[in-house]
Design an enzyme around this catalytic site. Sequence first.
Site, PDB file in Angstrom:
ATOM      1  N   LYS A  13      23.194  16.407  -7.510  1.00 48.59           N
ATOM      2  CA  LYS A  13      22.797  17.257  -6.373  1.00 48.59           C
ATOM      3  C   LYS A  13      23.248  18.709  -6.585  1.00 48.59           C
ATOM      4  O   LYS A  13      22.462  19.643  -6.448  1.00 48.59           O
ATOM      5  CB  LYS A  13      23.399  16.717  -5.058  1.00 48.59           C
ATOM      6  CG  LYS A  13      22.984  15.278  -4.741  1.00 48.59           C
ATOM      7  CD  LYS A  13      23.576  14.805  -3.428  1.00 48.59           C
ATOM      8  CE  LYS A  13      25.094  14.706  -3.378  1.00 48.59           C
ATOM      9  NZ  LYS A  13      25.684  13.693  -4.279  1.00 48.59           N
ATOM     10  N   ARG A  86      24.919  12.745   5.924  1.00 50.09           N
ATOM     11  CA  ARG A  86      25.341  11.523   5.225  1.00 50.09           C
ATOM     12  C   ARG A  86      25.322  10.308   6.130  1.00 50.09           C
ATOM     13  O   ARG A  86      25.644   9.210   5.671  1.00 50.09           O
ATOM     14  CB  ARG A  86      26.776  11.706   4.720  1.00 50.09           C
ATOM     15  CG  ARG A  86      26.865  12.254   3.313  1.00 50.09           C
ATOM     16  CD  ARG A  86      28.329  12.542   3.034  1.00 50.09           C
ATOM     17  NE  ARG A  86      28.684  12.222   1.690  1.00 50.09           N
ATOM     18  CZ  ARG A  86      28.781  13.140   0.720  1.00 50.09           C
ATOM     19  NH1 ARG A  86      28.519  14.393   0.954  1.00 50.09           N
ATOM     20  NH2 ARG A  86      29.145  12.780  -0.481  1.00 50.09           N
ATOM     21  N   ARG A 120      33.178  14.732 -15.563  1.00 50.63           N
ATOM     22  CA  ARG A 120      32.844  16.037 -14.950  1.00 50.63           C
ATOM     23  C   ARG A 120      34.044  16.986 -14.996  1.00 50.63           C
ATOM     24  O   ARG A 120      35.186  16.586 -14.814  1.00 50.63           O
ATOM     25  CB  ARG A 120      32.421  15.844 -13.484  1.00 50.63           C
ATOM     26  CG  ARG A 120      32.220  17.180 -12.768  1.00 50.63           C
ATOM     27  CD  ARG A 120      31.502  17.051 -11.442  1.00 50.63           C
ATOM     28  NE  ARG A 120      32.126  16.129 -10.525  1.00 50.63           N
ATOM     29  CZ  ARG A 120      31.574  15.757  -9.378  1.00 50.63           C
ATOM     30  NH1 ARG A 120      30.376  16.216  -9.031  1.00 50.63           N
ATOM     31  NH2 ARG A 120      32.196  14.914  -8.589  1.00 50.63           N
ATOM     32  N   ARG A 150      38.207  17.050 -10.341  1.00 48.20           N
ATOM     33  CA  ARG A 150      38.364  16.825  -8.894  1.00 48.20           C
ATOM     34  C   ARG A 150      39.274  15.632  -8.628  1.00 48.20           C
ATOM     35  O   ARG A 150      39.247  14.652  -9.364  1.00 48.20           O
ATOM     36  CB  ARG A 150      36.987  16.558  -8.260  1.00 48.20           C
ATOM     37  CG  ARG A 150      36.331  17.786  -7.707  1.00 48.20           C
ATOM     38  CD  ARG A 150      34.876  17.593  -7.316  1.00 48.20           C
ATOM     39  NE  ARG A 150      34.587  16.471  -6.433  1.00 48.20           N
ATOM     40  CZ  ARG A 150      33.377  16.232  -5.915  1.00 48.20           C
ATOM     41  NH1 ARG A 150      32.365  17.052  -6.174  1.00 48.20           N
ATOM     42  NH2 ARG A 150      33.166  15.195  -5.147  1.00 48.20           N
ATOM     43  N   ARG A 161      33.102   5.595  -3.371  1.00 45.38           N
ATOM     44  CA  ARG A 161      32.135   6.574  -2.842  1.00 45.38           C
ATOM     45  C   ARG A 161      30.713   6.028  -2.957  1.00 45.38           C
ATOM     46  O   ARG A 161      29.888   6.228  -2.063  1.00 45.38           O
ATOM     47  CB  ARG A 161      32.247   7.908  -3.609  1.00 45.38           C
ATOM     48  CG  ARG A 161      33.457   8.730  -3.175  1.00 45.38           C
ATOM     49  CD  ARG A 161      33.944   9.677  -4.265  1.00 45.38           C
ATOM     50  NE  ARG A 161      32.993  10.670  -4.688  1.00 45.38           N
ATOM     51  CZ  ARG A 161      33.080  11.341  -5.839  1.00 45.38           C
ATOM     52  NH1 ARG A 161      34.090  11.111  -6.678  1.00 45.38           N
ATOM     53  NH2 ARG A 161      32.181  12.232  -6.151  1.00 45.38           N
TER      54      ARG A 161
HETATM   55  P1  AP5 Z   1      26.916  16.983  -9.946  1.00 47.63           P
HETATM   56  O1  AP5 Z   1      25.732  17.883  -9.945  1.00 47.63           O
HETATM   57  O2  AP5 Z   1      28.244  17.573  -9.695  1.00 47.63           O
HETATM   58  O3  AP5 Z   1      26.632  15.726  -8.950  1.00 47.63           O
HETATM   59  P2  AP5 Z   1      26.662  15.613  -7.371  1.00 47.63           P
HETATM   60  O4  AP5 Z   1      25.489  14.774  -6.975  1.00 47.63           O
HETATM   61  O5  AP5 Z   1      26.773  16.968  -6.749  1.00 47.63           O
HETATM   62  O6  AP5 Z   1      27.975  14.746  -7.210  1.00 47.63           O
HETATM   63  P3  AP5 Z   1      29.203  14.876  -6.190  1.00 47.63           P
HETATM   64  O7  AP5 Z   1      30.311  14.064  -6.759  1.00 47.63           O
HETATM   65  O8  AP5 Z   1      29.483  16.312  -5.870  1.00 47.63           O
HETATM   66  O9  AP5 Z   1      28.604  14.165  -4.936  1.00 47.63           O
HETATM   67  P4  AP5 Z   1      29.369  13.574  -3.742  1.00 47.63           P
HETATM   68  O10 AP5 Z   1      28.286  13.378  -2.767  1.00 47.63           O
HETATM   69  O11 AP5 Z   1      30.188  12.379  -4.065  1.00 47.63           O
HETATM   70  O12 AP5 Z   1      30.482  14.697  -3.440  1.00 47.63           O
HETATM   71  P5  AP5 Z   1      30.573  15.842  -2.327  1.00 47.63           P
HETATM   72  O13 AP5 Z   1      31.275  16.974  -2.944  1.00 47.63           O
HETATM   73  O14 AP5 Z   1      29.286  16.056  -1.657  1.00 47.63           O
HETATM   74  O15 AP5 Z   1      26.914  16.192 -11.345  1.00 47.63           O
HETATM   75  C1  AP5 Z   1      27.921  15.265 -11.670  1.00 47.63           C
HETATM   76  C2  AP5 Z   1      28.189  15.307 -13.177  1.00 47.63           C
HETATM   77  O16 AP5 Z   1      27.028  14.866 -13.865  1.00 47.63           O
HETATM   78  C3  AP5 Z   1      28.488  16.722 -13.725  1.00 47.63           C
HETATM   79  O17 AP5 Z   1      29.432  16.610 -14.751  1.00 47.63           O
HETATM   80  C4  AP5 Z   1      27.120  17.208 -14.273  1.00 47.63           C
HETATM   81  O18 AP5 Z   1      27.304  18.103 -15.367  1.00 47.63           O
HETATM   82  C5  AP5 Z   1      26.511  15.885 -14.718  1.00 47.63           C
HETATM   83  N1  AP5 Z   1      25.057  15.859 -14.536  1.00 47.63           N
HETATM   84  C6  AP5 Z   1      24.374  16.195 -13.394  1.00 47.63           C
HETATM   85  N2  AP5 Z   1      23.058  16.018 -13.565  1.00 47.63           N
HETATM   86  C7  AP5 Z   1      22.899  15.563 -14.839  1.00 47.63           C
HETATM   87  C8  AP5 Z   1      21.757  15.196 -15.613  1.00 47.63           C
HETATM   88  N3  AP5 Z   1      20.511  15.274 -15.097  1.00 47.63           N
HETATM   89  N4  AP5 Z   1      21.956  14.758 -16.867  1.00 47.63           N
HETATM   90  C9  AP5 Z   1      23.217  14.693 -17.398  1.00 47.63           C
HETATM   91  N5  AP5 Z   1      24.340  15.033 -16.728  1.00 47.63           N
HETATM   92  C10 AP5 Z   1      24.173  15.451 -15.445  1.00 47.63           C
HETATM   93  O19 AP5 Z   1      31.544  15.125  -1.259  1.00 47.63           O
HETATM   94  C11 AP5 Z   1      32.889  14.809  -1.609  1.00 47.63           C
HETATM   95  C12 AP5 Z   1      33.554  14.131  -0.421  1.00 47.63           C
HETATM   96  O20 AP5 Z   1      33.592  15.040   0.701  1.00 47.63           O
HETATM   97  C13 AP5 Z   1      32.881  12.876   0.127  1.00 47.63           C
HETATM   98  O21 AP5 Z   1      33.252  11.697  -0.591  1.00 47.63           O
HETATM   99  C14 AP5 Z   1      33.390  12.861   1.576  1.00 47.63           C
HETATM  100  O22 AP5 Z   1      34.721  12.398   1.636  1.00 47.63           O
HETATM  101  C15 AP5 Z   1      33.399  14.348   1.937  1.00 47.63           C
HETATM  102  N6  AP5 Z   1      32.127  14.804   2.536  1.00 47.63           N
HETATM  103  C16 AP5 Z   1      31.279  15.738   2.027  1.00 47.63           C
HETATM  104  N7  AP5 Z   1      30.206  15.890   2.838  1.00 47.63           N
HETATM  105  C17 AP5 Z   1      30.387  15.028   3.865  1.00 47.63           C
HETATM  106  C18 AP5 Z   1      29.607  14.699   5.010  1.00 47.63           C
HETATM  107  N8  AP5 Z   1      28.416  15.281   5.235  1.00 47.63           N
HETATM  108  N9  AP5 Z   1      30.079  13.739   5.849  1.00 47.63           N
HETATM  109  C19 AP5 Z   1      31.276  13.145   5.636  1.00 47.63           C
HETATM  110  N10 AP5 Z   1      32.062  13.395   4.576  1.00 47.63           N
HETATM  111  C20 AP5 Z   1      31.621  14.344   3.697  1.00 47.63           C
HETATM  112 MG    MG Z   2      28.264  17.927  -5.615  1.00 45.18          MG
END
Ligand code: AP5
Ligand code: MG
Length: 207
Positions: A13, A86, A120, A150, A161
Site C-alpha cells: 500500500k 480498517r 522491510r 519497524r 496483523r
Molecule cells: P509496504 O509498501 O510498506 O506495504 P504496506 O502495505 O504499506 O504494509 P504495512 O506494513 O505498512 O501495512 P499495515 O497495514 O500492516 O501497517 P500500517 O502502517 O498501516 O511494503 C512492504 C515491503 O514489501 C517493503 O519492504 C516493500 O519494499 C516491499 N514491497 C512492496 N511492494 C512490493 C512489490 N510489488 N514487490 C516486491 N516487494 C514489494 O499500520 C500499522 C499499525 O497501526 C496497525 O497494525 C494498527 O495497529 C495501527 N493502525 C493503522 N491504521 C489503523 C486504523 N485505521 N485503525 C486501527 N489501527 C490502525
Molecule cells: Mg504501509
Amino acid sequence: MNVIFLGPPGAGKGSVAAVIKERFSLLHFSTGDILRAEIKAATPLGLAAKSFIDSGKLVPDDVIIGMVEAKLAENKGGILFDGFPRTVAQAEALAKIAKIDAVIELDVPEDVIVARICSRRICSECGAVYNTAYYDKANCEKCGGKLYIRDDDNETTVRERYSVYVKNTAPLSDYYKAKGLLKSICGTDSIEGVADLVTAVLNEAKA
Ligand code: AP5
Ligand code: MG
C-alpha cells in the site's frame, strides 16, 4: 478524486501510494505513518496507540476516527487513504467526511507478505521504504538517513496483523463491492507494475 487502498500488511500500500500520489496529485494519508509520527513525538495519542501497534492489534475506532477528522479538517484536495478505513465503523465515519471514488484492494498471499515484512527497511529521515531483497544498505539512497526496522515487523506480529486484517478489514471488500467501488488487483508484480494496474483503474474511475 478520493481513493482507498485496502490490503493486508506488506501488500505494498505505502510503496504503490508513493508512485500514485505523484501521478494523480493526491495527498497520501496513511494512518499507520501518522500514528508512528505521534509515537516518535511521544504525544498522548502516540503513547495510547503504541501497545496496540506493537502487538499487531487495531487501535480503537474512536481514537482513529477522532484523529482522522482532526487531520483532514483543513484539507481541500484529493486523498489517497492507506490503512484507513480498517473496520466497518471507520468506513461509515469516512462516508460522512469524504465521497469515495474508487477502492483498490491489493491481493497478496500470506507467505509473500511475511517474507516482505521481515525484510522491510525504512528511512528514519524521509520515510522511504526499502526491502533487503533489492536494497541491502544501512543508509537511504535518497537522503542518506539511517534505515531502521519497524517494531511491529517480525514474523509473530505480522501473522497477528494478517489475522486481524482477515477478521476486521477483509469484510470491507464486500462493503465496498456492494457500493460498486471495489476493484481487486494482484499485488505480486513489481511496484511499478502494480502502480500501472492501479493507474488504469483510476483513469477509468475518473472518466
Ligand atoms: P509496504 O509498501 O510498506 O506495504 P504496506 O502495505 O504499506 O504494509 P504495512 O506494513 O505498512 O501495512 P499495515 O497495514 O500492516 O501497517 P500500517 O502502517 O498501516 O511494503 C512492504 C515491503 O514489501 C517493503 O519492504 C516493500 O519494499 C516491499 N514491497 C512492496 N511492494 C512490493 C512489490 N510489488 N514487490 C516486491 N516487494 C514489494 O499500520 C500499522 C499499525 O497501526 C496497525 O497494525 C494498527 O495497529 C495501527 N493502525 C493503522 N491504521 C489503523 C486504523 N485505521 N485503525 C486501527 N489501527 C490502525
Ligand atoms: Mg504501509
